[in-house]
Design an enzyme around this catalytic site. Structure first.
Site, PDB file in Angstrom:
ATOM      1  N   ASP A 151       1.005  -1.313   0.111  1.00 26.93           N
ATOM      2  CA  ASP A 151      -0.045  -0.084  -0.007  1.00 26.93           C
ATOM      3  C   ASP A 151       0.805   1.297   0.014  1.00 26.93           C
ATOM      4  O   ASP A 151       2.057   1.256  -0.551  1.00 26.93           O
ATOM      5  CB  ASP A 151      -1.001  -0.064   1.075  1.00 26.93           C
ATOM      6  CG  ASP A 151      -2.320   0.540   0.984  1.00 26.93           C
ATOM      7  OD1 ASP A 151      -2.467   1.648   0.701  1.00 26.93           O
ATOM      8  OD2 ASP A 151      -3.314  -0.369   1.026  1.00 26.93           O
ATOM      9  N   HIS A 184      -3.704   5.630   3.435  1.00 20.46           N
ATOM     10  CA  HIS A 184      -4.483   4.649   2.993  1.00 20.46           C
ATOM     11  C   HIS A 184      -3.899   3.353   3.718  1.00 20.46           C
ATOM     12  O   HIS A 184      -4.549   2.500   4.202  1.00 20.46           O
ATOM     13  CB  HIS A 184      -4.744   4.417   1.392  1.00 20.46           C
ATOM     14  CG  HIS A 184      -5.514   3.448   0.798  1.00 20.46           C
ATOM     15  ND1 HIS A 184      -5.138   2.168   0.719  1.00 20.46           N
ATOM     16  CD2 HIS A 184      -6.725   3.507   0.849  1.00 20.46           C
ATOM     17  CE1 HIS A 184      -6.181   1.368   0.335  1.00 20.46           C
ATOM     18  NE2 HIS A 184      -7.089   2.154   0.307  1.00 20.46           N
ATOM     19  N   SER A 340     -11.499  -1.583  -0.161  1.00 14.92           N
ATOM     20  CA  SER A 340     -10.072  -1.495   0.391  1.00 14.92           C
ATOM     21  C   SER A 340     -10.319  -2.123   1.662  1.00 14.92           C
ATOM     22  O   SER A 340      -8.946  -2.691   2.084  1.00 14.92           O
ATOM     23  CB  SER A 340      -9.736  -0.060   0.442  1.00 14.92           C
ATOM     24  OG  SER A 340      -8.796   0.313  -0.813  1.00 14.92           O
TER      25      SER A 340
END
Length: 600
Positions: A151, A184, A340
């Site tokens: 990520d 994120h 996600s």
């Protein structure tokens, strides 16, 4: 459920609600890419994968014909090819795609991030109870399992993550800086494995598992964090080579990438699983299903499809992804939405199962995940929920109770190409069909009794350099193996080798063969390692005798220009080991090559 687990759940929920007033920000959804036909791609580089058996020298010849220079991705067969300025990447891919020595060639497409669906809901950890995680925690919380989070990085200072982290890697910048560029990755990591039973914040699904941060992005001029197919494939390969059993990639637009598929198959061959988010476009993504990875769609607290979740025949599992309370980059907590977060929920459940039963293969864990999922929508597998919404309690229970059947059935193998009695020369593409009642773990290609190449992931295809044997009839046999050690051989396919021969008479042969170890390269290895070596000689490769040794002990030998061996490092003591190959020609000249690797 035990009283201690009840108390733990109450502490975590109360702490999360108390922190709601401190951090009410909202995160990104799954990092999204446009369809391949519209997406940007990297200029000056492409991705390729060689068939098993192709030597490094032969691969160099292929890429140099286009002015390219290759870079190997970990211990896999994939390569990034850097191209000189002025060449058309599309043209080079089109030409290399037609080469029989390669499995694929593709553009290195960019994966663009997308903003999340904003939702004013600040929820408690509703998804924990929905999937039955507290019942699963009675027997396992993921200890001993490493989950790689590919990520934007992970904030190592977060109090709910700092005790879970192990060293990772930044594949974009080729260093160890795995700090979070966009936030994120910190949220995804917390969803999968935020610390449990520490009286603060939130509970990850596998809160005693280790988190391996793998940064695959860079920060662009707009503040976004895009990645490429190459960094994702490299990240998965790194995770597999460094002991991760689970990898989560909360990016979309990547399920059709040949490089990402190959990397996921590579990890699966080492007993791991790769989880990928389905996307947040609320459309049928129209992607062909593949068994390389597990694609996860999103559900809400009512077990309905989340309003934003994409779907399609490629979806294999569903999990909560609406209003997921998790860690953020500001060292606090917030609610996030998107596939996600459905993906790391599922990845965390896989981590729990593997911790409960470390002996299970990735395929076995995957099968139990699907069988125990709560069937939603149309009966059986459907395009919206796949096999159903993940059920941690049932999945862990099934894993603990699973009894490995006695497998006495040998795999079936057949050589599909080339055909018997056909004439061949140069590089020969060999295709093998293999199947088993449980699963094929690898296929060896033998030429005149010598194993010349090994392939551990379907489709089973090889590139055999026929110049390594004398002209005339050569016998090809494929041998398929399963996890129980059963082996099944194909029928022999005899082909006529007809390579051009030199007429020059060499008075005396004093030149030693040139030998190379194509795999492994120096670095870390684990699980099954496909060792492959190649050799050439001024008098022709047909007269070479090659011997392979590990730590001085001979493990394989054969005649010709190539030799392959499957090294099961699970039976090897952790630490540094030396792989040595010696090639000797008919005149007695010999040369040796060695590489040292670290077994985890």
């Amino acid at each position: 459920m035990h009283t201690a687990t009840n108390a733990f759940t109450l502490r975590k929920t109360a702490a999360a609600l108390a922190l709601a007033g401190l951090s009410a920000s909202f995160g990104h959804a799954a990092l999204a890419a446009p369809p391949a036909a519209q997406g940007d791609f990297a200029r000056g580089r492409i991705l390729i994968e060689a068939r098993a058996g192709l030597s490094d020298a032969e691969l160099d010849t292929l890429v140099k014909a286009h002015g390219g220079k290759r870079r190997k991705l970990g211990q896999s067969r994939m390569q990034v090819v850097d191209l000189p300025p002025g060449l058309s990447e599309e043209d080079v891919v089109a030409k290399l795609s037609r080469r029989p020595e390669l499995k694929f060639a593709e553009l290195d497409r960019k994966v663009q991030p997308a903003m999340a669906v904003n939702d004013p809901y600040i929820g408690s950890a509703w998804h924990i109870g929905k999937i039955g995680a507290p019942s699963a925690w009675d027997s396992t919380q993921g200890s001993g399992i490493t989950i790689a989070v590919l990520d934007t990085g992970v904030n190592a200072a977060h109090p709910d993550l700092k005790d879970r982290l192990v060293p990772g890697f930044n594949v974009q910048d080729n260093n160890t800086d795995t700090s979070d560029l966009c936030g994120h990755g910190t949220a995804v990591a917390g969803t999968a494995a935020a610390s449990t039973n520490n009286a603060m914040g939130v509970a990850g699904i596998a809160g005693a598992a280790r988190i391996m941060p793998v940064r695959i992005v860079y920060k662009d001029s707009t503040g976004g964090c895009p990645a490429y197919f190459s960094t994702i494939a490299s990240g998965i390969t790194y995770a597999a080579d460094h002991g991760a059993r689970v990898a989560n990639v909360s990016f979309v637009g990547i399920a059709g990438s040949s490089a990402v598929k190959s990397a996921a198959r590579y990890m699966k061959s080492k007993g791991g699983l790769v989880f990928i988010s389905a996307g947040n476009n609320n459309i049928d993504e129209n992607v062909v299903p593949d068994t390389a990875f597990i694609i996860v769609s999103s559900t809400d607290s009512y077990d309905a499809k989340s309003s934003f979740s994409s779907w399609g025949s490629f979806v294999s599992l569903a999990a909560p992804g609406t209003g997921i309370w998790t860690t953020n980059n500001a060292l606090g907590y917030s609610a996030w939405n998107g596939t996600s977060f459905a993906s790391p929920v599922s990845a965390g459940v896989a981590g729990l199962m593997m911790a409960a039963r470390p002996d299970l293969s990735g395929e076995q864990v995957e099968s139990l995940l699907f069988k125990t999922a709560v069937d939603l929508g149309a009966a059986g597998r459907d395009p919206v929920f796949g096999y159903g919404r993940v059920n941690a309690a049932a999945a862990v229970s099934a894993a603990r109770a699973f009894v490995n059947p006695v497998d006495a059935t040998a795999p079936l193998a057949a050589i599909a190409a080339p055909l018997g009695s056909s004439s061949v020369s140069g590089a020969v593409a060999v295709t093998v069909n293999a199947s088993d009642n449980v699963g094929v773990t690898r296929v060896d290609l033998k030429v005149n009794g010598t194993v010349v190449a090994t392939n551990s992931a379907a489709p089973y295809s090889f590139s055999w350099n026929s110049a390594g044997v004398a002209n005339g009839m050569a016998n090809l046999v494929a041998v398929a193996y399963d996890a129980a050690g059963n082996a099944g051989s194909s029928a022999t396919v005899a082909v006529n080798v007809a390579n051009a021969t030199a007429t020059t008479v060499v008075a005396a042969d004093t030149a030693a063969p040139v030998v190379a170890i194509n795999n492994p390269v120096a670095g870390t290895v684990n699980g099954n390692v496909a060792v492959s070596v190649s050799a050439s000689d001024n008098a022709g490769a047909a007269g070479i005798r090659t011997t392979l040794a590990i730590d001085g002990l001979t493990v394989a030998s054969g005649q010709g220009g190539s030799l392959s061996y499957n090294w099961n490092t699970k039976k090897t003591k952790a630490g540094t080991h030396t792989v040595t190959v010696t090639a000797r020609d008919a005149a007695g000249n010999a040369s040796t090559k060695s590489v040292s690797v670290t077994v985890r």
